[in-house]
Scaffold this motif. Structure first.
Motif, PDB file in Angstrom:
ATOM      1  N   GLU A  27    -102.927 -71.509 -31.394  1.00  0.00           N
ATOM      2  CA  GLU A  27    -102.173 -71.433 -30.130  1.00  0.00           C
ATOM      3  C   GLU A  27    -100.770 -70.854 -30.391  1.00  0.00           C
ATOM      4  OE1 GLU A  27    -101.463 -75.166 -28.145  1.00  0.00           O
ATOM      5  OE2 GLU A  27    -100.012 -74.235 -26.790  1.00  0.00           O
ATOM      6  N   ALA A  28    -100.104 -71.375 -31.421  1.00  0.00           N
ATOM      7  CA  ALA A  28     -98.754 -70.877 -31.750  1.00  0.00           C
ATOM      8  C   ALA A  28     -98.814 -69.389 -32.105  1.00  0.00           C
ATOM      9  CB  ALA A  28     -98.173 -71.687 -32.906  1.00  0.00           C
ATOM     10  N   MET A  29     -99.890 -68.982 -32.786  1.00  0.00           N
ATOM     11  CA  MET A  29    -100.054 -67.567 -33.161  1.00  0.00           C
ATOM     12  C   MET A  29    -100.124 -66.679 -31.925  1.00  0.00           C
ATOM     13  SD  MET A  29    -103.409 -65.750 -34.711  1.00  0.00           S
ATOM     14  CE  MET A  29    -104.120 -65.746 -33.062  1.00  0.00           C
ATOM     15  N   PHE A  30    -100.974 -67.060 -30.956  1.00  0.00           N
ATOM     16  CA  PHE A  30    -101.104 -66.246 -29.735  1.00  0.00           C
ATOM     17  C   PHE A  30     -99.739 -66.115 -29.048  1.00  0.00           C
ATOM     18  CE2 PHE A  30    -105.856 -66.958 -29.358  1.00  0.00           C
ATOM     19  CZ  PHE A  30    -106.172 -65.614 -29.354  1.00  0.00           C
ATOM     20  N   LEU A  31     -99.058 -67.247 -28.893  1.00  0.00           N
ATOM     21  CA  LEU A  31     -97.799 -67.213 -28.137  1.00  0.00           C
ATOM     22  C   LEU A  31     -96.744 -66.391 -28.894  1.00  0.00           C
ATOM     23  CD1 LEU A  31     -97.628 -70.805 -26.596  1.00  0.00           C
ATOM     24  CD2 LEU A  31     -99.007 -68.826 -25.943  1.00  0.00           C
ATOM     25  N   ARG A  32     -96.754 -66.493 -30.222  1.00  0.00           N
ATOM     26  CA  ARG A  32     -95.798 -65.696 -31.027  1.00  0.00           C
ATOM     27  C   ARG A  32     -96.072 -64.206 -30.845  1.00  0.00           C
ATOM     28  NH1 ARG A  32     -97.295 -64.011 -35.762  1.00  0.00           N
ATOM     29  NH2 ARG A  32     -98.554 -65.827 -36.334  1.00  0.00           N
ATOM     30  N   ILE A  33     -97.352 -63.811 -30.872  1.00  0.00           N
ATOM     31  CA  ILE A  33     -97.688 -62.385 -30.728  1.00  0.00           C
ATOM     32  C   ILE A  33     -97.311 -61.898 -29.324  1.00  0.00           C
ATOM     33  CG2 ILE A  33     -99.599 -60.724 -30.643  1.00  0.00           C
ATOM     34  CD1 ILE A  33    -100.917 -62.372 -32.902  1.00  0.00           C
ATOM     35  N   PHE A  34     -97.613 -62.699 -28.297  1.00  0.00           N
ATOM     36  CA  PHE A  34     -97.271 -62.276 -26.928  1.00  0.00           C
ATOM     37  C   PHE A  34     -95.753 -62.134 -26.783  1.00  0.00           C
ATOM     38  CE2 PHE A  34    -101.330 -64.726 -25.627  1.00  0.00           C
ATOM     39  CZ  PHE A  34    -102.113 -63.625 -25.931  1.00  0.00           C
ATOM     40  N   GLN A  35     -95.008 -63.080 -27.393  1.00  0.00           N
ATOM     41  CA  GLN A  35     -93.542 -62.985 -27.325  1.00  0.00           C
ATOM     42  C   GLN A  35     -93.056 -61.736 -28.056  1.00  0.00           C
ATOM     43  OE1 GLN A  35     -91.551 -64.992 -25.408  1.00  0.00           O
ATOM     44  NE2 GLN A  35     -90.076 -63.372 -25.880  1.00  0.00           N
ATOM     45  N   ASP A  36     -93.679 -61.443 -29.193  1.00  0.00           N
ATOM     46  CA  ASP A  36     -93.333 -60.247 -29.965  1.00  0.00           C
ATOM     47  C   ASP A  36     -93.583 -58.987 -29.117  1.00  0.00           C
ATOM     48  OD1 ASP A  36     -92.741 -58.492 -31.983  1.00  0.00           O
ATOM     49  OD2 ASP A  36     -94.332 -59.106 -33.337  1.00  0.00           O
ATOM     50  N   LEU A  37     -94.725 -58.966 -28.420  1.00  0.00           N
ATOM     51  CA  LEU A  37     -95.038 -57.808 -27.559  1.00  0.00           C
ATOM     52  C   LEU A  37     -93.989 -57.666 -26.453  1.00  0.00           C
ATOM     53  CD1 LEU A  37     -98.930 -58.260 -27.272  1.00  0.00           C
ATOM     54  CD2 LEU A  37     -97.729 -56.429 -28.496  1.00  0.00           C
ATOM     55  N   ARG A  38     -93.521 -58.805 -25.940  1.00  0.00           N
ATOM     56  CA  ARG A  38     -92.452 -58.756 -24.925  1.00  0.00           C
ATOM     57  C   ARG A  38     -91.139 -58.261 -25.529  1.00  0.00           C
ATOM     58  NH1 ARG A  38     -93.079 -64.294 -21.285  1.00  0.00           N
ATOM     59  NH2 ARG A  38     -94.601 -63.400 -19.845  1.00  0.00           N
ATOM     60  N   ASP A  39     -90.806 -58.796 -26.707  1.00  0.00           N
ATOM     61  CA  ASP A  39     -89.536 -58.406 -27.347  1.00  0.00           C
ATOM     62  C   ASP A  39     -89.512 -56.912 -27.663  1.00  0.00           C
ATOM     63  OD1 ASP A  39     -88.829 -61.045 -27.195  1.00  0.00           O
ATOM     64  OD2 ASP A  39     -89.203 -61.489 -29.318  1.00  0.00           O
ATOM     65  N   ARG A  40     -90.686 -56.377 -27.999  1.00  0.00           N
ATOM     66  CA  ARG A  40     -90.761 -54.933 -28.294  1.00  0.00           C
ATOM     67  C   ARG A  40     -90.868 -54.104 -27.018  1.00  0.00           C
ATOM     68  NH1 ARG A  40     -93.699 -53.976 -33.809  1.00  0.00           N
ATOM     69  NH2 ARG A  40     -93.696 -56.042 -34.716  1.00  0.00           N
ATOM     70  N   ARG A  41     -90.876 -54.759 -25.873  1.00  0.00           N
ATOM     71  CA  ARG A  41     -91.002 -54.123 -24.554  1.00  0.00           C
ATOM     72  C   ARG A  41     -92.316 -53.324 -24.438  1.00  0.00           C
ATOM     73  NH1 ARG A  41     -86.664 -50.943 -24.798  1.00  0.00           N
ATOM     74  NH2 ARG A  41     -87.367 -49.764 -22.995  1.00  0.00           N
ATOM     75  N   LEU A  42     -93.367 -53.911 -25.022  1.00  0.00           N
ATOM     76  CA  LEU A  42     -94.689 -53.295 -24.879  1.00  0.00           C
ATOM     77  C   LEU A  42     -95.417 -53.882 -23.675  1.00  0.00           C
ATOM     78  CD1 LEU A  42     -95.705 -53.156 -28.644  1.00  0.00           C
ATOM     79  CD2 LEU A  42     -95.230 -51.198 -27.159  1.00  0.00           C
ATOM     80  N   ILE A  43     -95.071 -55.116 -23.286  1.00  0.00           N
ATOM     81  CA  ILE A  43     -95.581 -55.718 -22.046  1.00  0.00           C
ATOM     82  C   ILE A  43     -94.374 -56.301 -21.293  1.00  0.00           C
ATOM     83  CG2 ILE A  43     -97.877 -56.258 -22.977  1.00  0.00           C
ATOM     84  CD1 ILE A  43     -96.925 -59.205 -23.288  1.00  0.00           C
TER      85      ILE A  43
END
Ligand SMILES: NC(=O)c1ccc[n+]([C@@H]2O[C@H](COP(=O)([O-])OP(=O)(O)OC[C@H]3O[C@@H](n4cnc5c(N)ncnc54)[C@H](OP(=O)(O)O)[C@@H]3O)[C@@H](O)[C@H]2O)c1
Length: 351
Positions: free
Chosen positions: A332-348
Protein backbone atom coordinates in the motif's frame (compact mmCIF):
# COMPACT_ATOMS: atom_id res chain seq x y z
CA UNK A 1 38.72 -3.64 -9.74
CA UNK A 2 35.95 -1.16 -10.63
CA UNK A 3 32.68 -2.97 -11.37
CA UNK A 4 31.05 -2.07 -14.66
CA UNK A 5 27.37 -2.76 -15.21
CA UNK A 6 25.86 -3.18 -18.66
CA UNK A 7 22.14 -2.56 -18.18
CA UNK A 8 20.31 -3.98 -21.19
CA UNK A 9 16.89 -2.34 -21.49
CA UNK A 10 17.93 0.91 -19.82
CA UNK A 11 14.69 2.75 -20.69
CA UNK A 12 12.42 0.09 -19.24
CA UNK A 13 10.43 0.30 -16.03
CA UNK A 14 12.82 -2.31 -14.61
CA UNK A 15 16.07 -1.25 -16.32
CA UNK A 16 15.55 2.45 -15.56
CA UNK A 17 14.99 1.80 -11.86
CA UNK A 18 17.99 -0.55 -11.80
CA UNK A 19 20.21 2.21 -13.20
CA UNK A 20 18.90 4.61 -10.54
CA UNK A 21 19.79 2.07 -7.84
CA UNK A 22 23.28 1.41 -9.23
CA UNK A 23 23.87 5.17 -9.40
CA UNK A 24 22.73 5.46 -5.79
CA UNK A 25 25.16 2.70 -4.75
CA UNK A 26 27.89 4.89 -6.16
CA UNK A 27 30.62 2.36 -6.89
CA UNK A 28 29.49 1.25 -10.34
CA UNK A 29 30.40 2.41 -13.80
CA UNK A 30 27.12 2.07 -15.72
CA UNK A 31 26.38 1.61 -19.42
CA UNK A 32 22.75 1.54 -20.55
CA UNK A 33 21.49 -0.03 -23.78
CA UNK A 34 18.19 0.74 -25.51
CA UNK A 35 17.02 1.81 -28.96
CA UNK A 36 16.07 5.28 -27.69
CA UNK A 37 19.35 5.93 -25.86
CA UNK A 38 19.33 8.64 -23.18
CA UNK A 39 21.13 11.58 -21.60
CA UNK A 40 24.49 10.63 -20.12
CA UNK A 41 25.32 11.53 -16.51
CA UNK A 42 28.59 11.37 -14.57
CA UNK A 43 27.99 7.66 -13.85
CA UNK A 44 25.86 6.54 -16.78
CA UNK A 45 26.68 6.29 -20.47
CA UNK A 46 23.81 5.46 -22.79
CA UNK A 47 24.27 3.62 -26.07
CA UNK A 48 21.45 3.49 -28.63
CA UNK A 49 21.41 0.12 -30.35
CA UNK A 50 18.91 -2.22 -31.97
CA UNK A 51 19.61 -5.52 -30.24
CA UNK A 52 17.63 -7.38 -32.89
CA UNK A 53 20.35 -6.37 -35.33
CA UNK A 54 23.21 -8.77 -34.68
CA UNK A 55 25.85 -6.73 -36.54
CA UNK A 56 24.78 -3.40 -35.00
CA UNK A 57 24.94 -5.02 -31.55
CA UNK A 58 28.41 -6.49 -32.19
CA UNK A 59 29.85 -3.21 -33.47
CA UNK A 60 28.36 -0.96 -30.76
CA UNK A 61 29.38 -3.28 -27.93
CA UNK A 62 32.87 -4.03 -29.30
CA UNK A 63 34.55 -1.40 -27.13
CA UNK A 64 32.89 -2.43 -23.85
CA UNK A 65 35.93 -4.33 -22.58
CA UNK A 66 35.42 -3.30 -18.91
CA UNK A 67 32.01 -4.90 -18.41
CA UNK A 68 31.93 -7.15 -15.33
CA UNK A 69 28.15 -7.56 -14.92
CA UNK A 70 25.39 -7.77 -17.53
CA UNK A 71 21.90 -6.96 -16.23
CA UNK A 72 19.48 -8.11 -18.90
CA UNK A 73 16.03 -6.46 -18.71
CA UNK A 74 15.25 -5.76 -22.38
CA UNK A 75 11.86 -6.78 -23.71
CA UNK A 76 10.17 -6.94 -27.09
CA UNK A 77 6.40 -7.00 -26.86
CA UNK A 78 4.33 -9.19 -29.18
CA UNK A 79 0.66 -10.15 -29.29
CA UNK A 80 1.03 -13.91 -28.79
CA UNK A 81 3.11 -16.05 -26.43
CA UNK A 82 4.72 -17.88 -29.36
CA UNK A 83 5.75 -14.66 -31.12
CA UNK A 84 7.59 -13.47 -27.98
CA UNK A 85 10.16 -16.25 -28.20
CA UNK A 86 12.08 -15.35 -31.37
CA UNK A 87 12.89 -11.67 -30.78
CA UNK A 88 13.46 -11.99 -27.03
CA UNK A 89 15.83 -14.94 -27.41
CA UNK A 90 17.61 -13.21 -30.31
CA UNK A 91 18.25 -10.01 -28.30
CA UNK A 92 19.78 -11.94 -25.38
CA UNK A 93 21.87 -14.10 -27.71
CA UNK A 94 23.14 -11.06 -29.61
CA UNK A 95 24.19 -9.33 -26.37
CA UNK A 96 26.02 -12.38 -25.00
CA UNK A 97 27.67 -13.11 -28.38
CA UNK A 98 28.86 -9.51 -28.56
CA UNK A 99 30.06 -9.02 -24.99
CA UNK A 100 31.58 -12.39 -24.08
CA UNK A 101 34.56 -12.22 -26.49
CA UNK A 102 35.44 -8.58 -25.69
CA UNK A 103 34.96 -8.45 -21.87
CA UNK A 104 37.58 -10.71 -20.25
CA UNK A 105 36.50 -9.74 -16.71
CA UNK A 106 32.85 -10.67 -17.21
CA UNK A 107 31.67 -12.17 -13.89
CA UNK A 108 27.92 -12.41 -14.10
CA UNK A 109 24.86 -12.25 -16.36
CA UNK A 110 21.59 -11.42 -14.61
CA UNK A 111 18.34 -12.31 -16.38
CA UNK A 112 15.01 -10.66 -15.64
CA UNK A 113 12.17 -13.14 -15.80
CA UNK A 114 8.68 -13.28 -14.24
CA UNK A 115 5.85 -15.60 -13.19
CA UNK A 116 5.33 -16.65 -16.81
CA UNK A 117 7.93 -19.31 -15.96
CA UNK A 118 5.17 -20.83 -13.78
CA UNK A 119 2.42 -20.41 -16.36
CA UNK A 120 0.77 -17.54 -14.44
CA UNK A 121 -0.32 -15.97 -17.73
CA UNK A 122 -2.07 -19.16 -18.91
CA UNK A 123 -4.52 -19.73 -16.07
CA UNK A 124 -4.82 -20.89 -12.44
CA UNK A 125 -1.37 -22.29 -11.67
CA UNK A 126 0.03 -24.05 -8.60
CA UNK A 127 0.52 -21.46 -5.87
CA UNK A 128 2.56 -20.32 -4.13
CA UNK A 129 4.92 -20.97 -7.05
CA UNK A 130 8.38 -22.17 -6.14
CA UNK A 131 11.57 -21.82 -8.14
CA UNK A 132 11.90 -25.60 -8.53
CA UNK A 133 8.31 -26.18 -9.74
CA UNK A 134 8.17 -28.45 -12.81
CA UNK A 135 8.10 -26.69 -16.22
CA UNK A 136 4.98 -26.25 -18.35
CA UNK A 137 4.24 -26.68 -22.04
CA UNK A 138 6.21 -24.21 -24.22
CA UNK A 139 6.31 -21.65 -25.79
CA UNK A 140 7.80 -19.59 -22.98
CA UNK A 141 10.56 -17.12 -23.79
CA UNK A 142 11.77 -16.74 -20.17
CA UNK A 143 12.53 -20.47 -20.04
CA UNK A 144 14.32 -20.44 -23.41
CA UNK A 145 16.43 -17.48 -22.25
CA UNK A 146 17.42 -19.25 -19.04
CA UNK A 147 18.28 -22.47 -20.89
CA UNK A 148 20.45 -20.45 -23.28
CA UNK A 149 22.38 -18.95 -20.36
CA UNK A 150 22.73 -22.33 -18.64
CA UNK A 151 24.22 -23.84 -21.80
CA UNK A 152 26.64 -20.95 -22.32
CA UNK A 153 27.67 -20.85 -18.66
CA UNK A 154 28.70 -24.51 -18.70
CA UNK A 155 31.92 -23.59 -20.55
CA UNK A 156 32.37 -20.04 -19.21
CA UNK A 157 33.97 -18.27 -16.25
CA UNK A 158 30.90 -16.19 -15.47
CA UNK A 159 27.78 -17.18 -13.53
CA UNK A 160 24.12 -16.31 -14.15
CA UNK A 161 21.15 -15.50 -11.95
CA UNK A 162 17.44 -15.16 -12.79
CA UNK A 163 15.00 -12.88 -10.99
CA UNK A 164 11.29 -13.67 -10.98
CA UNK A 165 9.26 -10.65 -9.88
CA UNK A 166 5.48 -10.41 -9.72
CA UNK A 167 3.87 -7.40 -11.43
CA UNK A 168 6.49 -4.66 -11.16
CA UNK A 169 5.60 -1.17 -9.97
CA UNK A 170 7.82 1.80 -10.69
CA UNK A 171 7.92 5.10 -12.51
CA UNK A 172 8.52 4.82 -16.25
CA UNK A 173 7.08 6.12 -19.50
CA UNK A 174 6.48 4.35 -22.79
CA UNK A 175 6.46 0.89 -21.18
CA UNK A 176 3.99 -1.73 -22.39
CA UNK A 177 3.82 -3.26 -18.88
CA UNK A 178 3.34 -0.57 -16.23
CA UNK A 179 0.49 -1.24 -13.83
CA UNK A 180 1.12 1.76 -11.54
CA UNK A 181 0.74 4.04 -14.55
CA UNK A 182 -2.45 2.22 -15.64
CA UNK A 183 -4.02 2.79 -12.22
CA UNK A 184 -2.76 6.38 -11.87
CA UNK A 185 -4.06 7.49 -15.28
CA UNK A 186 -7.34 5.58 -14.88
CA UNK A 187 -7.91 7.18 -11.45
CA UNK A 188 -6.94 10.67 -12.65
CA UNK A 189 -9.35 10.38 -15.59
CA UNK A 190 -12.15 9.12 -13.33
CA UNK A 191 -11.60 12.21 -11.20
CA UNK A 192 -11.50 14.53 -14.18
CA UNK A 193 -14.81 13.09 -15.42
CA UNK A 194 -16.40 13.29 -11.95
CA UNK A 195 -17.15 9.56 -11.83
CA UNK A 196 -16.42 7.06 -9.03
CA UNK A 197 -13.50 4.66 -9.02
CA UNK A 198 -14.63 1.25 -10.30
CA UNK A 199 -12.41 -1.81 -10.46
CA UNK A 200 -12.44 -2.61 -14.21
CA UNK A 201 -11.33 -6.26 -13.99
CA UNK A 202 -13.09 -9.61 -13.88
CA UNK A 203 -15.28 -10.16 -10.80
CA UNK A 204 -13.04 -12.99 -9.59
CA UNK A 205 -9.96 -10.79 -9.92
CA UNK A 206 -11.29 -8.39 -7.28
CA UNK A 207 -11.19 -11.05 -4.59
CA UNK A 208 -8.17 -13.15 -5.64
CA UNK A 209 -4.82 -12.96 -3.88
CA UNK A 210 -2.08 -11.07 -5.64
CA UNK A 211 1.28 -9.50 -4.82
CA UNK A 212 3.50 -6.85 -6.37
CA UNK A 213 7.22 -6.20 -6.72
CA UNK A 214 8.49 -2.70 -6.15
CA UNK A 215 10.99 -1.74 -8.89
CA UNK A 216 13.51 -0.42 -6.37
CA UNK A 217 13.26 -3.57 -4.23
CA UNK A 218 13.75 -5.60 -7.40
CA UNK A 219 16.84 -3.55 -8.27
CA UNK A 220 18.34 -4.26 -4.84
CA UNK A 221 17.60 -7.98 -5.19
CA UNK A 222 19.03 -8.04 -8.71
CA UNK A 223 22.33 -6.53 -7.60
CA UNK A 224 22.42 -8.77 -4.53
CA UNK A 225 21.98 -11.91 -6.65
CA UNK A 226 24.58 -10.72 -9.18
CA UNK A 227 27.22 -10.02 -6.55
CA UNK A 228 26.65 -12.73 -3.88
CA UNK A 229 27.92 -16.30 -3.97
CA UNK A 230 24.33 -17.42 -3.19
CA UNK A 231 23.18 -15.88 -6.46
CA UNK A 232 25.42 -17.94 -8.71
CA UNK A 233 23.43 -19.99 -11.22
CA UNK A 234 20.22 -19.63 -9.22
CA UNK A 235 16.71 -18.33 -9.85
CA UNK A 236 14.85 -16.32 -7.19
CA UNK A 237 11.25 -15.17 -6.80
CA UNK A 238 11.36 -11.54 -5.69
CA UNK A 239 8.20 -10.08 -4.15
CA UNK A 240 7.31 -7.25 -1.79
CA UNK A 241 6.61 -9.80 0.95
CA UNK A 242 2.91 -9.06 1.54
CA UNK A 243 -0.22 -10.28 -0.25
CA UNK A 244 -3.39 -8.34 -0.98
CA UNK A 245 -6.74 -8.44 -2.76
CA UNK A 246 -7.84 -5.61 -5.04
CA UNK A 247 -11.08 -5.49 -3.03
CA UNK A 248 -9.09 -4.12 -0.07
CA UNK A 249 -6.44 -2.16 -2.03
CA UNK A 250 -8.89 -0.36 -4.37
CA UNK A 251 -10.52 1.77 -1.60
CA UNK A 252 -7.08 2.79 -0.31
CA UNK A 253 -6.04 3.93 -3.78
CA UNK A 254 -9.40 5.72 -4.14
CA UNK A 255 -8.71 7.60 -0.91
CA UNK A 256 -5.37 8.83 -2.25
CA UNK A 257 -7.07 10.21 -5.36
CA UNK A 258 -10.01 11.53 -3.28
CA UNK A 259 -12.47 9.36 -5.21
CA UNK A 260 -15.61 7.47 -4.19
CA UNK A 261 -15.50 3.71 -4.77
CA UNK A 262 -18.39 2.18 -6.74
CA UNK A 263 -18.97 -1.54 -7.39
CA UNK A 264 -16.62 -3.16 -9.93
CA UNK A 265 -17.61 -3.08 -13.58
CA UNK A 266 -15.70 -5.45 -15.87
CA UNK A 267 -14.57 -3.62 -18.98
CA UNK A 268 -11.95 -3.96 -21.67
CA UNK A 269 -9.60 -1.04 -20.96
CA UNK A 270 -7.96 -1.33 -24.38
CA UNK A 271 -11.32 -0.56 -25.98
CA UNK A 272 -12.81 1.78 -23.40
CA UNK A 273 -9.72 3.97 -23.08
CA UNK A 274 -8.97 4.06 -26.84
CA UNK A 275 -10.93 7.29 -27.30
CA UNK A 276 -9.37 9.14 -24.33
CA UNK A 277 -6.41 10.85 -26.03
CA UNK A 278 -8.31 14.15 -26.27
CA UNK A 279 -9.28 13.91 -22.61
CA UNK A 280 -5.66 13.24 -21.69
CA UNK A 281 -4.39 16.17 -23.77
CA UNK A 282 -6.94 18.49 -22.17
CA UNK A 283 -5.81 17.31 -18.71
CA UNK A 284 -2.17 17.97 -19.63
CA UNK A 285 -3.08 21.56 -20.60
CA UNK A 286 -5.49 22.23 -17.72
CA UNK A 287 -3.21 20.86 -14.95
CA UNK A 288 0.03 22.12 -16.52
CA UNK A 289 1.47 18.59 -16.77
CA UNK A 290 4.69 17.57 -18.49
CA UNK A 291 3.66 16.97 -22.11
CA UNK A 292 3.53 13.20 -22.46
CA UNK A 293 1.92 11.55 -25.49
CA UNK A 294 -1.13 9.46 -24.59
CA UNK A 295 0.53 6.30 -26.00
CA UNK A 296 3.35 6.70 -23.47
CA UNK A 297 1.06 6.64 -20.42
CA UNK A 298 -1.35 3.97 -21.50
CA UNK A 299 -0.42 0.33 -20.98
CA UNK A 300 -4.13 -0.56 -21.17
CA UNK A 301 -3.51 -4.00 -22.68
CA UNK A 302 -1.35 -4.83 -19.65
CA UNK A 303 -4.12 -3.54 -17.36
CA UNK A 304 -6.59 -5.90 -19.05
CA UNK A 305 -4.10 -8.73 -18.62
CA UNK A 306 -3.48 -8.21 -14.88
CA UNK A 307 -7.09 -7.34 -13.98
CA UNK A 308 -8.18 -10.47 -15.83
CA UNK A 309 -6.49 -12.80 -13.32
CA UNK A 310 -9.47 -14.28 -11.51
CA UNK A 311 -7.18 -16.68 -9.67
CA UNK A 312 -4.40 -16.28 -7.10
CA UNK A 313 -1.11 -14.98 -8.52
CA UNK A 314 1.45 -15.55 -5.80
CA UNK A 315 4.89 -17.08 -5.46
CA UNK A 316 6.93 -18.28 -2.52
CA UNK A 317 9.59 -15.66 -1.78
CA UNK A 318 11.37 -17.59 0.95
CA UNK A 319 14.29 -18.92 -1.13
CA UNK A 320 15.86 -15.44 -1.41
CA UNK A 321 15.33 -14.86 2.32
CA UNK A 322 17.02 -18.13 3.22
CA UNK A 323 19.90 -17.12 0.94
CA UNK A 324 20.34 -13.72 2.65
CA UNK A 325 18.14 -11.12 0.90
CA UNK A 326 15.83 -9.75 3.59
CA UNK A 327 14.37 -6.51 2.18
CA UNK A 328 10.61 -6.09 1.94
CA UNK A 329 8.16 -3.35 0.95
CA UNK A 330 4.67 -2.49 2.20
CA UNK A 331 2.59 -2.63 -0.98
CA UNK A 332 0.00 0.00 0.00
CA UNK A 333 2.79 2.44 0.94
CA UNK A 334 4.54 1.58 -2.35
CA UNK A 335 1.49 2.45 -4.47
CA UNK A 336 0.93 5.74 -2.66
CA UNK A 337 4.64 6.66 -2.91
CA UNK A 338 4.65 6.01 -6.68
CA UNK A 339 1.43 8.00 -7.22
CA UNK A 340 2.88 10.88 -5.19
CA UNK A 341 6.09 10.67 -7.24
CA UNK A 342 4.04 10.84 -10.46
CA UNK A 343 2.31 13.94 -9.08
CA UNK A 344 5.59 15.55 -8.00
CA UNK A 345 6.99 14.99 -11.49
CA UNK A 346 3.80 16.57 -12.91
CA UNK A 347 3.04 13.44 -14.92
CA UNK A 348 -0.49 13.23 -13.44
CA UNK A 349 -2.64 15.99 -11.89
CA UNK A 350 -1.78 17.04 -8.33
CA UNK A 351 -5.26 16.66 -6.91
N1 LIG B 1 6.81 -4.75 -16.08
C1 LIG B 1 6.39 -5.75 -15.34
O1 LIG B 1 5.40 -5.64 -14.57
C2 LIG B 1 7.13 -7.10 -15.36
C3 LIG B 1 6.74 -8.07 -14.43
C4 LIG B 1 7.43 -9.30 -14.41
C5 LIG B 1 8.43 -9.54 -15.32
N2 LIG B 1 8.77 -8.58 -16.24
C6 LIG B 1 9.83 -8.91 -17.21
O2 LIG B 1 10.92 -8.01 -17.10
C7 LIG B 1 11.53 -7.80 -18.38
C8 LIG B 1 11.62 -6.30 -18.64
O3 LIG B 1 10.29 -5.77 -18.61
P1 LIG B 1 9.96 -4.21 -18.54
O4 LIG B 1 8.54 -4.10 -18.13
O5 LIG B 1 11.01 -3.47 -17.79
O6 LIG B 1 10.06 -3.86 -20.09
P2 LIG B 1 9.99 -2.42 -20.79
O7 LIG B 1 9.59 -1.37 -19.83
O8 LIG B 1 9.18 -2.60 -22.03
O9 LIG B 1 11.50 -2.17 -21.19
C9 LIG B 1 12.10 -2.87 -22.25
C10 LIG B 1 13.46 -2.26 -22.52
O10 LIG B 1 14.02 -2.95 -23.64
C11 LIG B 1 14.47 -2.00 -24.61
N3 LIG B 1 14.37 -2.60 -25.93
C12 LIG B 1 13.29 -3.18 -26.51
N4 LIG B 1 13.59 -3.61 -27.74
C13 LIG B 1 14.90 -3.29 -27.93
C14 LIG B 1 15.79 -3.46 -29.04
N5 LIG B 1 15.40 -4.04 -30.18
N6 LIG B 1 17.06 -3.00 -28.91
C15 LIG B 1 17.45 -2.39 -27.77
N7 LIG B 1 16.67 -2.22 -26.70
C16 LIG B 1 15.39 -2.66 -26.79
C17 LIG B 1 13.50 -0.81 -24.42
O11 LIG B 1 14.05 0.43 -24.84
P3 LIG B 1 13.72 1.05 -26.29
O12 LIG B 1 12.23 0.94 -26.46
O13 LIG B 1 14.23 2.45 -26.24
O14 LIG B 1 14.47 0.19 -27.22
C18 LIG B 1 13.41 -0.79 -22.90
O15 LIG B 1 14.54 -0.13 -22.39
C19 LIG B 1 10.67 -8.58 -19.39
O16 LIG B 1 11.23 -9.82 -19.65
C20 LIG B 1 9.35 -8.77 -18.65
O17 LIG B 1 8.65 -9.92 -19.09
C21 LIG B 1 8.14 -7.36 -16.28
Amino acid sequence: MQQTALVVGARGVIGGNLIAHLEHEGDWKIIGLSRRGGDDTAAVRHIAVDLLDRDDTASRLAGLTDVTHVFYAAYQDRSSWAELVGPNLAMLTNVVDAIEPVAPHLEHISLMQGYKVYGAHLGPFATPAREDDPPHMPPEFNVDQQQFLERRQATANWSWSALRPSVVAGVGLGNPMNLAMVIAVYASMSKELGIPFRFPGKPGAYSSLIEMTDADLLAKATVWAATSPEGRNQAYNITNGDLFRWSSMWPKIARFFDLEVAPPLPMNLTEVMADKADLWNSMVAKHDLVETPYEDVSSWRFGDFVFGWDYDVIADGSKSRRAGFHEYVDTEAMFLRIFQDLRDRRLIPAG
